[in-house]
Write an enzyme that holds these catalytic residues in place. Structure first.
Site, mmCIF file in Angstrom:
data_model
loop_
_atom_site.group_PDB
_atom_site.id
_atom_site.type_symbol
_atom_site.label_atom_id
_atom_site.label_comp_id
_atom_site.label_asym_id
_atom_site.label_seq_id
_atom_site.Cartn_x
_atom_site.Cartn_y
_atom_site.Cartn_z
ATOM 1 C CB SER A 153 53.686 66.206 -8.002
ATOM 2 O OG SER A 153 53.200 65.156 -8.785
ATOM 3 C CE LYS A 191 53.659 61.744 -7.731
ATOM 4 N NZ LYS A 191 52.279 62.124 -8.026
#
Length: 233
Positions: A153, A191
């Site tokens: 991701s 993230k």
């Protein structure tokens, strides 16, 4: 490795499809796991999808397909120990990464603590797997550690599955920095952090995954990205 709730939901979906041929509704899943809202189920489904355990079938209501089941031994794995928790898991099937060759300039040996998901949060087993020499020029002052990336991701930020990321231990970060974020006290992920008013967004760098929004008391910064090590095979 799955969290207890992720494992419970996966097995519930698997058993329901096996019994009826149809995946359960969000209401049925919420009731089965005794969760207060459907948003919790949505987060769990997203986590299972990113880890490759389930797949949502397009253009069909209530359509989930179970792709694989976790090993039974994994389901009962122990939780993390007290103290500093970068919330990682030790690598399983893959061989231990070889030490990076020492550069000519000064280096510092950093602990390699295991894997962290760059796809979705994963449950923690804190364990020093190895030590890697990292150039001092990459580090600066402060405490640092190394994690191995699992997942895709963050690929649009140049962080690939299998990369080693160098993390500086901090408890706060500026909006836009890539961080190790502890989510709801038990799971961690890598993230990009964005602050939006009183909310915190954990933003992937892969358009296939969605940004997740949390309240300020749901996310704890445990470190920020300062470097990346990649081995070519």
């Amino acid at each position: 490795m799955l969290t207890r709730k992720q494992h419970e939901l996966l097995m519930f979906i698997h058993e329901r499809i096996k019994e009826t041929g149809v995946s359960p509704s969000f209401d049925e899943m919420k009731e089965a796991l005794d969760l207060a809202s459907k948003s919790g189920i949505h987060r769990l489904i997203t986590a299972l999808e990113e880890r490759g355990f389930i797949r949502r079938l397009a253009h069909r209501a209530r359509a989930l397909e179970v792709l694989k089941l976790p090993d039974q031994a994994t389901a009962g794995a122990p939780r993390g120990v007290a103290g500093f928790r970068p919330d990682v898991i030790e690598g399983g099937g893959r061989s231990r990464p070889e030490p990076v060759a020492e550069a000519a300039n000064d280096v510092r040996d950093l602990p390699l603590l295991g894997k962290i998901a760059a796809g979705t949060p994963i449950a923690a087993i804190q364990h020093e797997r190895d030590r890697l020499p990292v150039p001092e020029a990459m580090l600066g002052a402060g405490e640092h550690y190394v994690l191995e990336i699992e997942g895709d991701s963050m690929i649009e930020a140049g962080i690939l599955d299998g990369d080693m990321v160098v993390i500086k231990r901090v408890d706060n970060a500026v909006s836009g920095e890539i961080v190790v974020a502890l989510v709801e006290g038990e799971e961690a992920t890598l993230k990009r952090l964005r602050r939006k008013g009183q909310s915190i967004a954990l933003e992937p760098a892969n358009r296939a995954y969605e940004t997740r929004i949390f309240g300020p008391d749901q996310v704890e910064v445990q470190g920020k990205l300062v470097g990346l090590i990649r081995r070519y095979h």
